[in-house]
Design a protein around this motif. Sequence first.
Motif, PDB file in Angstrom:
ATOM      1  N   GLN A  26       0.827  -1.210   0.000  1.00 24.41           N
ATOM      2  CA  GLN A  26       0.000   0.000   0.000  1.00 24.41           C
ATOM      3  C   GLN A  26       0.861   1.259   0.000  1.00 24.41           C
ATOM      4  O   GLN A  26       0.599   2.207  -0.748  1.00 24.41           O
ATOM      5  CB  GLN A  26      -0.929  -0.012   1.219  1.00 24.41           C
ATOM      6  N   GLN A  27       1.879   1.258   0.838  1.00 28.28           N
ATOM      7  CA  GLN A  27       2.747   2.423   0.908  1.00 28.28           C
ATOM      8  C   GLN A  27       3.544   2.611  -0.385  1.00 28.28           C
ATOM      9  O   GLN A  27       3.697   3.726  -0.881  1.00 28.28           O
ATOM     10  CB  GLN A  27       3.708   2.292   2.089  1.00 28.28           C
ATOM     11  N   GLN A  28       4.040   1.497  -0.924  1.00 29.68           N
ATOM     12  CA  GLN A  28       4.791   1.580  -2.174  1.00 29.68           C
ATOM     13  C   GLN A  28       3.894   2.061  -3.311  1.00 29.68           C
ATOM     14  O   GLN A  28       4.315   2.880  -4.142  1.00 29.68           O
ATOM     15  CB  GLN A  28       5.385   0.199  -2.523  1.00 29.68           C
ATOM     16  N   ALA A  29       2.653   1.580  -3.338  1.00 32.00           N
ATOM     17  CA  ALA A  29       1.717   1.996  -4.381  1.00 32.00           C
ATOM     18  C   ALA A  29       1.434   3.488  -4.291  1.00 32.00           C
ATOM     19  O   ALA A  29       1.427   4.204  -5.301  1.00 32.00           O
ATOM     20  CB  ALA A  29       0.415   1.197  -4.262  1.00 32.00           C
ATOM     21  N   GLU A  30       1.220   3.976  -3.072  1.00 28.43           N
ATOM     22  CA  GLU A  30       0.928   5.402  -2.878  1.00 28.43           C
ATOM     23  C   GLU A  30       2.092   6.268  -3.378  1.00 28.43           C
ATOM     24  O   GLU A  30       1.888   7.262  -4.096  1.00 28.43           O
ATOM     25  CB  GLU A  30       0.661   5.666  -1.403  1.00 28.43           C
ATOM     26  N   ARG A  31       3.296   5.887  -2.997  1.00 27.13           N
ATOM     27  CA  ARG A  31       4.458   6.708  -3.358  1.00 27.13           C
ATOM     28  C   ARG A  31       4.791   6.593  -4.856  1.00 27.13           C
ATOM     29  O   ARG A  31       5.218   7.568  -5.480  1.00 27.13           O
ATOM     30  CB  ARG A  31       5.653   6.311  -2.485  1.00 27.13           C
ATOM     31  N   TYR A  32       4.583   5.404  -5.402  1.00 26.32           N
ATOM     32  CA  TYR A  32       4.791   5.230  -6.842  1.00 26.32           C
ATOM     33  C   TYR A  32       3.791   6.077  -7.624  1.00 26.32           C
ATOM     34  O   TYR A  32       4.139   6.694  -8.631  1.00 26.32           O
ATOM     35  CB  TYR A  32       4.627   3.754  -7.204  1.00 26.32           C
ATOM     36  N   MET A  33       2.535   6.109  -7.146  1.00 22.89           N
ATOM     37  CA  MET A  33       1.487   6.886  -7.803  1.00 22.89           C
ATOM     38  C   MET A  33       1.820   8.375  -7.820  1.00 22.89           C
ATOM     39  O   MET A  33       1.556   9.076  -8.795  1.00 22.89           O
ATOM     40  CB  MET A  33       0.161   6.685  -7.072  1.00 22.89           C
ATOM     41  N   ALA A  34       2.437   8.826  -6.739  1.00 21.02           N
ATOM     42  CA  ALA A  34       2.786  10.243  -6.655  1.00 21.02           C
ATOM     43  C   ALA A  34       3.829  10.614  -7.708  1.00 21.02           C
ATOM     44  O   ALA A  34       3.865  11.752  -8.183  1.00 21.02           O
ATOM     45  CB  ALA A  34       3.308  10.576  -5.253  1.00 21.02           C
ATOM     46  N   LYS A  35       4.680   9.642  -8.079  1.00 28.80           N
ATOM     47  CA  LYS A  35       5.721   9.900  -9.068  1.00 28.80           C
ATOM     48  C   LYS A  35       5.270   9.565 -10.494  1.00 28.80           C
ATOM     49  O   LYS A  35       5.891  10.019 -11.462  1.00 28.80           O
ATOM     50  CB  LYS A  35       6.961   9.059  -8.732  1.00 28.80           C
ATOM     51  N   ASN A  36       4.202   8.759 -10.611  1.00 32.09           N
ATOM     52  CA  ASN A  36       3.726   8.306 -11.918  1.00 32.09           C
ATOM     53  C   ASN A  36       2.227   8.532 -12.039  1.00 32.09           C
ATOM     54  O   ASN A  36       1.424   7.618 -11.813  1.00 32.09           O
ATOM     55  CB  ASN A  36       4.059   6.819 -12.104  1.00 32.09           C
ATOM     56  N   PRO A  37       1.814   9.741 -12.381  1.00 25.16           N
ATOM     57  CA  PRO A  37       0.396  10.099 -12.395  1.00 25.16           C
ATOM     58  C   PRO A  37      -0.441   9.389 -13.446  1.00 25.16           C
ATOM     59  O   PRO A  37      -1.672   9.497 -13.422  1.00 25.16           O
ATOM     60  CB  PRO A  37       0.412  11.608 -12.642  1.00 25.16           C
ATOM     61  N   ASP A  38       0.191   8.627 -14.344  1.00 22.29           N
ATOM     62  CA  ASP A  38      -0.591   7.919 -15.354  1.00 22.29           C
ATOM     63  C   ASP A  38      -0.870   6.474 -14.958  1.00 22.29           C
ATOM     64  O   ASP A  38      -1.395   5.691 -15.754  1.00 22.29           O
ATOM     65  CB  ASP A  38       0.135   7.950 -16.701  1.00 22.29           C
ATOM     66  N   ALA A  39      -0.518   6.076 -13.721  1.00 23.60           N
ATOM     67  CA  ALA A  39      -0.690   4.693 -13.277  1.00 23.60           C
ATOM     68  C   ALA A  39      -1.843   4.549 -12.302  1.00 23.60           C
ATOM     69  O   ALA A  39      -2.212   5.487 -11.605  1.00 23.60           O
ATOM     70  CB  ALA A  39       0.602   4.184 -12.635  1.00 23.60           C
ATOM     71  N   SER A  40      -2.413   3.344 -12.250  1.00 27.63           N
ATOM     72  CA  SER A  40      -3.491   3.025 -11.313  1.00 27.63           C
ATOM     73  C   SER A  40      -3.186   1.680 -10.678  1.00 27.63           C
ATOM     74  O   SER A  40      -2.956   0.691 -11.381  1.00 27.63           O
ATOM     75  CB  SER A  40      -4.833   2.948 -12.052  1.00 27.63           C
ATOM     76  N   ILE A  41      -3.139   1.634  -9.340  1.00 28.70           N
ATOM     77  CA  ILE A  41      -2.765   0.409  -8.630  1.00 28.70           C
ATOM     78  C   ILE A  41      -3.846   0.045  -7.613  1.00 28.70           C
ATOM     79  O   ILE A  41      -4.267   0.880  -6.823  1.00 28.70           O
ATOM     80  CB  ILE A  41      -1.411   0.564  -7.912  1.00 28.70           C
ATOM     81  N   THR A  42      -4.274  -1.214  -7.650  1.00 30.17           N
ATOM     82  CA  THR A  42      -5.240  -1.738  -6.679  1.00 30.17           C
ATOM     83  C   THR A  42      -4.547  -2.796  -5.825  1.00 30.17           C
ATOM     84  O   THR A  42      -3.913  -3.709  -6.368  1.00 30.17           O
ATOM     85  CB  THR A  42      -6.448  -2.366  -7.391  1.00 30.17           C
ATOM     86  N   VAL A  43      -4.652  -2.674  -4.509  1.00 27.75           N
ATOM     87  CA  VAL A  43      -4.001  -3.597  -3.580  1.00 27.75           C
ATOM     88  C   VAL A  43      -5.053  -4.256  -2.687  1.00 27.75           C
ATOM     89  O   VAL A  43      -5.829  -3.563  -2.029  1.00 27.75           O
ATOM     90  CB  VAL A  43      -2.960  -2.872  -2.698  1.00 27.75           C
ATOM     91  N   VAL A  44      -5.072  -5.593  -2.660  1.00 25.81           N
ATOM     92  CA  VAL A  44      -6.049  -6.347  -1.875  1.00 25.81           C
ATOM     93  C   VAL A  44      -5.345  -7.445  -1.094  1.00 25.81           C
ATOM     94  O   VAL A  44      -4.444  -8.105  -1.624  1.00 25.81           O
ATOM     95  CB  VAL A  44      -7.127  -6.993  -2.781  1.00 25.81           C
ATOM     96  N   GLY A  45      -5.728  -7.666   0.162  1.00 27.15           N
ATOM     97  CA  GLY A  45      -5.137  -8.725   0.979  1.00 27.15           C
ATOM     98  C   GLY A  45      -5.852 -10.046   0.788  1.00 27.15           C
ATOM     99  O   GLY A  45      -6.411 -10.332  -0.253  1.00 27.15           O
ATOM    100  N   GLY A  46      -5.818 -10.882   1.836  1.00 28.75           N
ATOM    101  CA  GLY A  46      -6.512 -12.163   1.783  1.00 28.75           C
ATOM    102  C   GLY A  46      -5.641 -13.365   2.069  1.00 28.75           C
ATOM    103  O   GLY A  46      -6.138 -14.448   2.343  1.00 28.75           O
ATOM    104  N   GLY A  47      -4.314 -13.212   1.981  1.00 27.85           N
ATOM    105  CA  GLY A  47      -3.418 -14.327   2.255  1.00 27.85           C
ATOM    106  C   GLY A  47      -2.596 -14.711   1.033  1.00 27.85           C
ATOM    107  O   GLY A  47      -3.006 -14.496  -0.112  1.00 27.85           O
TER     108      GLY A  47
END
Length: 300
Positions: free
Chosen positions: A63-84
């Motif tokens: 989640q943290q990596q996705a947030e920071r990557y998004m801040a540097k790459n405004p054309d990207a979309s990342i979805t993060v889901v848990g579950g095991g």
Amino acid sequence: MKTTMPFNLLKTRLSGLLVASLLLGACSRDGETNQTTASGSGNAGSATSITIKGSDTVLPLAQQQAERYMAKNPDASITVVGGGTGVGLAAMQEGTTDLAMASRGLKTEEKLKLKAAKIDVQEVLIAYDALSIIVHPNNKVNQLTREQLEGIFTGKIANWKEVGGADEKIVAYSRETSSGTYEFFKEHVMDKKNYANGILMMPATGSIVQSVSQTPGAIGYIGLAYETKQVKSLKVSYDQGKTFVAPSMEAAKDKSYPISRPLYFFYDATVAGRVKSFVDYILSAEGQKTVQETGYIPLG
């Protein structure tokens, strides 16, 4: 070492049509319900979409990596889901996730299934994690040997007085069988012995933290990044009680803490072009700095 996760308010913009915001806090760490979708302000037509699913241990880091990557790459979309871990690997095989988060390596049967499905699996080591043994803060016990932990989770030790504590029934919590943490604990702490029938299986790591914090006789195991002041972590000995070491990032780095493990991303080679930039970011100096800031152990 206690670690507080820096979860920020994420603003989500999907295809320029939908704007939603969600707060990533402690309550957002539980299994399938914990989903982060983030995208930048770039044109929808040029957006890169990545789906990540699996290990609850890896979840806060992703989640943290996705947030920071998004801040540097405004054309990207990342979805993060848990579950095991098992859930993530199954989703990869089914083609419903690009990256599978895992807190263990692939099992032989998983490798065979993926090979049969003609999936060219790529493995990426992204960080290391220490596994903390936690109890209720009021518990008098401060340390346990590996043998005592084995006895507790196999059911041979049922009362805290047997390990120097109060005359109180032990209530043991574990992750469920789809979890890589469940598998790791069974192999490396329980010496591959079976869990007792009375062990309480929880769907997510956050559930174990909450349950142990509310149950005086409880014990459980969690990733280092999930530690809070509501529970107490124990020192552990892997040399029959000669040396006890508390879980911490420093102890995991110098390998003096015995219960540590690698964390992975797995993906099908067919999606390499889509995920490479994000994976490279995690492995970069900046990404590995995020690893440490989020409560995990960096590769270097």
